[in-house]
Design an enzyme around this catalytic site. Structure first.
Site, PDB file in Angstrom:
ATOM      1  CE  LYS A   1      -4.182  -1.693   2.294  1.00 49.36           C
ATOM      2  NZ  LYS A   1      -5.092  -1.465   3.423  1.00 49.36           N
TER       3      LYS A   1
ATOM      4  CG  ASN B   1      -0.734   2.848  18.211  1.00 54.92           C
ATOM      5  OD1 ASN B   1      -1.418   1.886  17.865  1.00 54.92           O
ATOM      6  ND2 ASN B   1       0.506   3.023  17.784  1.00 54.92           N
TER       7      ASN B   1
HETATM    8  N1  LIG Z   1     -12.402  -4.121   7.501  1.00 56.70           N
HETATM    9  C1  LIG Z   1     -11.610  -3.611   6.573  1.00 56.70           C
HETATM   10  O1  LIG Z   1     -12.042  -3.303   5.453  1.00 56.70           O
HETATM   11  C2  LIG Z   1     -10.166  -3.367   6.902  1.00 56.70           C
HETATM   12  C3  LIG Z   1      -9.410  -2.489   6.117  1.00 56.70           C
HETATM   13  C4  LIG Z   1      -8.063  -2.269   6.469  1.00 56.70           C
HETATM   14  C5  LIG Z   1      -7.509  -2.955   7.562  1.00 56.70           C
HETATM   15  N2  LIG Z   1      -8.294  -3.814   8.280  1.00 56.70           N
HETATM   16  C6  LIG Z   1      -7.751  -4.533   9.441  1.00 56.70           C
HETATM   17  O2  LIG Z   1      -7.270  -3.553  10.361  1.00 56.70           O
HETATM   18  C7  LIG Z   1      -6.161  -4.054  11.086  1.00 56.70           C
HETATM   19  C8  LIG Z   1      -4.998  -3.053  11.006  1.00 56.70           C
HETATM   20  O3  LIG Z   1      -4.660  -2.817   9.671  1.00 56.70           O
HETATM   21  P1  LIG Z   1      -3.616  -1.647   9.268  1.00 56.70           P
HETATM   22  O4  LIG Z   1      -3.487  -1.700   7.797  1.00 56.70           O
HETATM   23  O5  LIG Z   1      -3.988  -0.370   9.913  1.00 56.70           O
HETATM   24  O6  LIG Z   1      -2.272  -2.218   9.918  1.00 56.70           O
HETATM   25  P2  LIG Z   1      -0.951  -1.434  10.427  1.00 56.70           P
HETATM   26  O7  LIG Z   1      -0.750  -0.193   9.643  1.00 56.70           O
HETATM   27  O8  LIG Z   1       0.106  -2.464  10.434  1.00 56.70           O
HETATM   28  O9  LIG Z   1      -1.295  -1.018  11.955  1.00 56.70           O
HETATM   29  C9  LIG Z   1      -1.445  -2.004  12.937  1.00 56.70           C
HETATM   30  C10 LIG Z   1      -1.954  -1.367  14.233  1.00 56.70           C
HETATM   31  O10 LIG Z   1      -2.236  -2.407  15.173  1.00 56.70           O
HETATM   32  C11 LIG Z   1      -1.477  -2.169  16.376  1.00 56.70           C
HETATM   33  N3  LIG Z   1      -1.129  -3.436  16.989  1.00 56.70           N
HETATM   34  C12 LIG Z   1      -0.647  -4.548  16.373  1.00 56.70           C
HETATM   35  N4  LIG Z   1      -0.452  -5.534  17.277  1.00 56.70           N
HETATM   36  C13 LIG Z   1      -0.818  -5.036  18.485  1.00 56.70           C
HETATM   37  C14 LIG Z   1      -0.851  -5.569  19.798  1.00 56.70           C
HETATM   38  N5  LIG Z   1      -0.466  -6.828  20.059  1.00 56.70           N
HETATM   39  N6  LIG Z   1      -1.278  -4.766  20.807  1.00 56.70           N
HETATM   40  C15 LIG Z   1      -1.675  -3.511  20.559  1.00 56.70           C
HETATM   41  N7  LIG Z   1      -1.678  -2.938  19.341  1.00 56.70           N
HETATM   42  C16 LIG Z   1      -1.252  -3.699  18.306  1.00 56.70           C
HETATM   43  C17 LIG Z   1      -0.271  -1.382  15.911  1.00 56.70           C
HETATM   44  O11 LIG Z   1       0.300  -0.719  17.008  1.00 56.70           O
HETATM   45  P3  LIG Z   1       1.868  -0.271  16.982  1.00 56.70           P
HETATM   46  O12 LIG Z   1       1.904   1.038  16.275  1.00 56.70           O
HETATM   47  O13 LIG Z   1       2.243  -0.202  18.408  1.00 56.70           O
HETATM   48  O14 LIG Z   1       2.609  -1.365  16.236  1.00 56.70           O
HETATM   49  C18 LIG Z   1      -0.927  -0.443  14.884  1.00 56.70           C
HETATM   50  O15 LIG Z   1      -1.615   0.604  15.522  1.00 56.70           O
HETATM   51  C19 LIG Z   1      -5.860  -5.431  10.480  1.00 56.70           C
HETATM   52  O16 LIG Z   1      -6.497  -6.394  11.286  1.00 56.70           O
HETATM   53  C20 LIG Z   1      -6.532  -5.382   9.119  1.00 56.70           C
HETATM   54  O17 LIG Z   1      -6.923  -6.656   8.639  1.00 56.70           O
HETATM   55  C21 LIG Z   1      -9.612  -4.015   7.986  1.00 56.70           C
END
Ligand SMILES: NC(=O)c1ccc[n+]([C@@H]2O[C@H](COP(=O)([O-])OP(=O)(O)OC[C@H]3O[C@@H](n4cnc5c(N)ncnc54)[C@H](OP(=O)(O)O)[C@@H]3O)[C@@H](O)[C@H]2O)c1
Length: 289
Positions: free
Chosen positions: A74, A159
């Site tokens: 992305k 966060n």
């Molecule tokens: N429904 C939909 O259409 C849709 C669309 C996009 C994404 N999503 C889902 O949204 C989620 C995040 O996607 P993203 O693209 O935003 O990912 P990303 O940019 O990698 O961000 C991940 C986020 O999750 C946090 N995180 C990860 N592991 C954690 C833990 N063990 N404890 C606390 N916080 C944690 C990270 O915190 P840190 O900054 O501390 O690492 C960060 O804020 C995924 O599950 C994805 O499948 C859904």
């Protein structure tokens, strides 16, 4: 499902990701093409990071009409676009490409998809509401921007990595001139009086994707009037289960998944997306899986 008949006239679309075989997008995008009887097809393409540039060239070479872009491309994809909409310019990420006569234009549909889902499936208007936002990753930036555009009264960002929460706060101040934004330290998330005032909780973290994940907010902090939105879509998260148990309004990420795909569909075809059919196809597929 679709009575696929590929011909010389078939228009190609798809998704580039790595891995990508698990993607649910082909299910509802092909259902949408089928609904309109379009001779279009949507295919998942496994694209390794080192092949991204070549794969993007192939969009032009094979006259692919458009693709979705998913993990891990992305951010990287933005470098290779010929043009991009304002949101991509601000956020630095794209999840949709439209091939306009050989020129690749990038869009991001997560924010719009989230908002439409919240309003249409959740029947919830964010106007003048206080939002507690878990996460500061890619989806948090897109969702926070769409909430600010829809006149929320304030956003509390929490966060695990606090620096990223501050980056999101700065982003909202700089790009949207939105001042009513506060960072809540991750370890203090549950002992905070603020919960009584919160109208909307959005989990944009990946917490909840695994069976063993516990909710980031204790059930006692969920007030009865709050709306809970968890964008995780691969399973029912502990947060959604807790909301349901307390009879609190909630939505999981499947709704956003369809709506962000619906925005992509419209960008490619210039037609209104048949959201009802797309959802039906997705839920039938999940039930069978
Ligand atoms: N429904 C939909 O259409 C849709 C669309 C996009 C994404 N999503 C889902 O949204 C989620 C995040 O996607 P993203 O693209 O935003 O990912 P990303 O940019 O990698 O961000 C991940 C986020 O999750 C946090 N995180 C990860 N592991 C954690 C833990 N063990 N404890 C606390 N916080 C944690 C990270 O915190 P840190 O900054 O501390 O690492 C960060 O804020 C995924 O599950 C994805 O499948 C859904």
């Amino acid at each position: 499902m679709a009575n696929l008949s590929i011909t010389g006239e078939t228009t190609l679309t798809g998704v580039f990701g790595w891995p990508v075989k698990h993607s649910l997008s082909p299910v509802f995008q092909n259902a949408a093409f089928h609904f309109y009887n379009l001779n279009w097809v949507y295919i998942p393409f496994e694209v390794k990071p080192e092949h991204l540039k070549v794969a993007l060239d192939a969009i032009r070479i094979f006259s692919i009409k458009g693709v979705n872009i998913t993990i891990p491309h992305k951010k990287e994809v933005v470098k290779h676009l010929d043009d991009m909409d304002e949101e991509v310019r601000i956020l630095g990420v794209a999840n949709t490409i439209v091939n306009e006569n050989g020129l690749l234009k990038g869009y991001t549909t997560d924010g719009m998809g989230f908002l439409r889902s919240l309003k249409e499936d959740g029947n919830f208007s964010p106007k003048e509401k206080l939002v507690f936002l878990f996460g500061a990753g890619g989806s948090a930036f897109a969702i926070a921007g769409s909430l600010v555009r829809n006149d929320v009264s304030g956003i509390l960002i929490c966060n695990r990595t606090i620096e990223k929460a501050y980056s999101l706060k700065e982003h909202l101040k700089r790009n949207f001139r939105f001042e009513n934004v506060e960072v809540i330290p991750f370890e203090k998330r549950n002992d905070n009086e603020i919960w009584k005032k919160v109208d909307l909780i959005v989990n944009t973290t990946s917490v909840g994707m695994k069976e063993e994940d516990i909710a980031l907010i204790e059930s006692k902090n969920l007030n009865e009037e709050v709306f809970v939105y968890d964008i995780v879509y691969n399973r029912e998260t502990a947060l959604i289960s807790a909301a349901k148990q307390k009879n609190i309004r909630c939505l999981n990420g499947l709704s956003m998944l369809v709506f962000q795909g619906a925005v992509s569909f419209t960008l490619w075809t210039k037609m209104a997306a048949p959201v009802k059919e797309m959802k039906k196809a997705l839920f039938e597929f999940i039930k069978k899986a």
